[in-house]
Write a protein that holds these residues in place. Structure first.
Motif, PDB file in Angstrom:
ATOM      1  N   HIS A 151     -11.314  -3.427  -2.163  1.00 53.51           N
ATOM      2  CA  HIS A 151     -10.823  -2.725  -1.103  1.00 53.51           C
ATOM      3  C   HIS A 151     -11.676  -2.324  -0.154  1.00 53.51           C
ATOM      4  O   HIS A 151     -11.192  -1.595   1.079  1.00 53.51           O
ATOM      5  CB  HIS A 151      -9.993  -1.201  -1.435  1.00 53.51           C
ATOM      6  CG  HIS A 151      -8.789  -1.498  -2.551  1.00 53.51           C
ATOM      7  ND1 HIS A 151      -8.186  -0.601  -3.181  1.00 53.51           N
ATOM      8  CD2 HIS A 151      -8.116  -2.711  -2.543  1.00 53.51           C
ATOM      9  CE1 HIS A 151      -7.146  -1.325  -3.957  1.00 53.51           C
ATOM     10  NE2 HIS A 151      -7.142  -2.290  -3.532  1.00 53.51           N
ATOM     11  N   ASP A 202      -6.668   5.736  -2.372  1.00 54.54           N
ATOM     12  CA  ASP A 202      -7.501   4.433  -1.870  1.00 54.54           C
ATOM     13  C   ASP A 202      -8.986   4.723  -1.947  1.00 54.54           C
ATOM     14  O   ASP A 202      -9.776   3.899  -1.934  1.00 54.54           O
ATOM     15  CB  ASP A 202      -7.079   4.303  -0.081  1.00 54.54           C
ATOM     16  CG  ASP A 202      -5.460   4.104  -0.295  1.00 54.54           C
ATOM     17  OD1 ASP A 202      -5.070   2.871  -0.764  1.00 54.54           O
ATOM     18  OD2 ASP A 202      -4.757   4.817   0.586  1.00 54.54           O
ATOM     19  N   SER A 204       0.513  -2.642   1.349  1.00 52.52           N
ATOM     20  CA  SER A 204       0.636  -3.752   2.210  1.00 52.52           C
ATOM     21  C   SER A 204       1.847  -3.202   3.379  1.00 52.52           C
ATOM     22  O   SER A 204       1.857  -3.740   4.417  1.00 52.52           O
ATOM     23  CB  SER A 204       1.233  -4.981   1.921  1.00 52.52           C
ATOM     24  OG  SER A 204       2.431  -4.968   1.267  1.00 52.52           O
ATOM     25  N   PRO A 229      -0.133  -0.367   5.829  1.00 53.96           N
ATOM     26  CA  PRO A 229      -1.578  -0.507   5.874  1.00 53.96           C
ATOM     27  C   PRO A 229      -2.478   0.480   6.468  1.00 53.96           C
ATOM     28  O   PRO A 229      -3.573   0.384   6.360  1.00 53.96           O
ATOM     29  CB  PRO A 229      -1.443  -2.014   6.264  1.00 53.96           C
ATOM     30  CG  PRO A 229      -0.398  -1.884   7.525  1.00 53.96           C
ATOM     31  CD  PRO A 229       0.595  -0.928   6.594  1.00 53.96           C
ATOM     32  N   ARG A 270     -10.761  -3.409   3.796  1.00 54.44           N
ATOM     33  CA  ARG A 270      -9.521  -2.890   4.357  1.00 54.44           C
ATOM     34  C   ARG A 270      -9.885  -2.303   5.588  1.00 54.44           C
ATOM     35  O   ARG A 270     -10.878  -1.287   5.684  1.00 54.44           O
ATOM     36  CB  ARG A 270      -8.912  -2.111   3.529  1.00 54.44           C
ATOM     37  CG  ARG A 270      -7.982  -2.839   2.365  1.00 54.44           C
ATOM     38  CD  ARG A 270      -7.261  -1.875   1.619  1.00 54.44           C
ATOM     39  NE  ARG A 270      -6.244  -1.032   2.626  1.00 54.44           N
ATOM     40  CZ  ARG A 270      -5.866   0.266   1.994  1.00 54.44           C
ATOM     41  NH1 ARG A 270      -6.042   0.624   0.837  1.00 54.44           N
ATOM     42  NH2 ARG A 270      -5.065   0.927   2.847  1.00 54.44           N
TER      43      ARG A 270
END
Length: 294
Positions: free
Chosen positions: A274, A141, A89, A92, A277
């Motif tokens: 995720h 990620d 966060s 980002p 995102r």
């Protein structure tokens, strides 16, 4: 009254419980055997019970240790996930992507400038590894994986199907300008350790006898096999995305026009939570577009 022991004692306990050994726990934590032993002794003093006992089979948790182990493991995992979420966060627009070295070197890296030009606000970090990373526990990620798409606990989206065809370097071709498929038997095959069945399928597709291959150099990393072939050392059953650029540049030559479909495909993998995102969605959309140009 403090109802929790020091965090380091719990980390040492968790590592020892996972590995069944103070020595292996010490290696995992990058500390000494004595440091782990001291932390366990401190935890036992705090709890007033022993948590491990030595048996003929090695280190085993006591009844109290067996109760504590899954609770501590879950708590440490939850803390690690909390830290990862806060870090993400805070930044980002940073994407960390796990990718096979071969796919990175022969397909992805040459195309990345187009993504970075389109999304200058996103910083990309690559983690090249042959290992299947644990997206729930590691600071990664996304993963680009080659396989069947059946990895548990993740969202996997196929973005490219692959074909396979034998290729070799012009340096080898110059010595044998009239190369025919049967001439494979003259040269060393450079192969990933999973390629034997694919070579068999290609020979069947060519109508060649199902006989043994010539001498084979087997690699655990396709990138190394590719380097050997680009250096003129033999033939490889090339995966289409890994040979496309080299064929276009004249650095590789097709042995025949016969391709066979690969049973495995290329997937973009992330955790389900995720997917939405913005940085992940941007990379996903770009990757599918690039694969469509392949």
């Amino acid at each position: 009254m403090n109802t929790l022991p020091p965090l380091n004692t719990l980390r040492a306990f968790d590592a020892a419980a996972r590995h069944g050994s103070f020595s292996r726990a010490a290696d995992a934590l990058n500390v000494t055997h004595g440091a782990v032993s001291k932390q366990i002794a401190s935890l036992e003093a705090f709890l007033g019970v022993t948590v491990f006992e030595r048996t003929a089979h090695g280190l085993e948790p006591t009844e109290a240790g067996a109760v504590l182990a899954p609770i501590v493991a879950e708590a440490l995992d939850a803390m690690a996930e909390g830290v990862r979420r806060v870090r993400r966060s805070a930044t980002p627009s940073t994407l960390t992507i796990s990718v096979l070295p071969s796919f990175a070197a022969h397909w992805l890296i040459h195309r990345m400038p187009r993504f970075l030009d389109r999304h200058p606000e996103i910083d990309v970090r690559f983690f090249t590894t042959r290992r299947v990373v644990d997206l729930t526990k590691e600071d990664v990620d996304l993963a680009i994986r080659y396989g069947l798409g059946d990895w548990p606990g993740v969202h996997a989206e196929c973005f490219m199907r692959e074909t396979l065809t034998p290729v070799y370097a012009p340096a080898l071709a110059a010595l044998h300008p009239e190369l025919e498929p049967t001439d494979l038997l003259r040269f060393t095959i450079h192969s990933h350790h999973t390629d034997a069945s694919n070579w068999k399928l290609w020979r069947i597709g060519m109508g060649l006898p199902d006989s043994d291959l010539p001498p084979v150099a087997v690699y655990d990393d396709t990138a190394l096999a590719m380097q050997a072939v680009l250096g003129g050392q033999g033939v490889i059953l090339g995966r289409s995305p890994l040979i496309t650029d080299a064929l276009a540049a004249g650095r590789l030559v097709r042995l025949s026009e016969v391709d066979i479909p690969s049973a495995e495909s290329d997937y973009l993998v992330c955790l389900e939570r995720h997917r939405a995102r913005p940085a992940i969605k941007a990379f996903r959309d770009w990757l599918i577009e690039e694969a469509g140009l392949h």
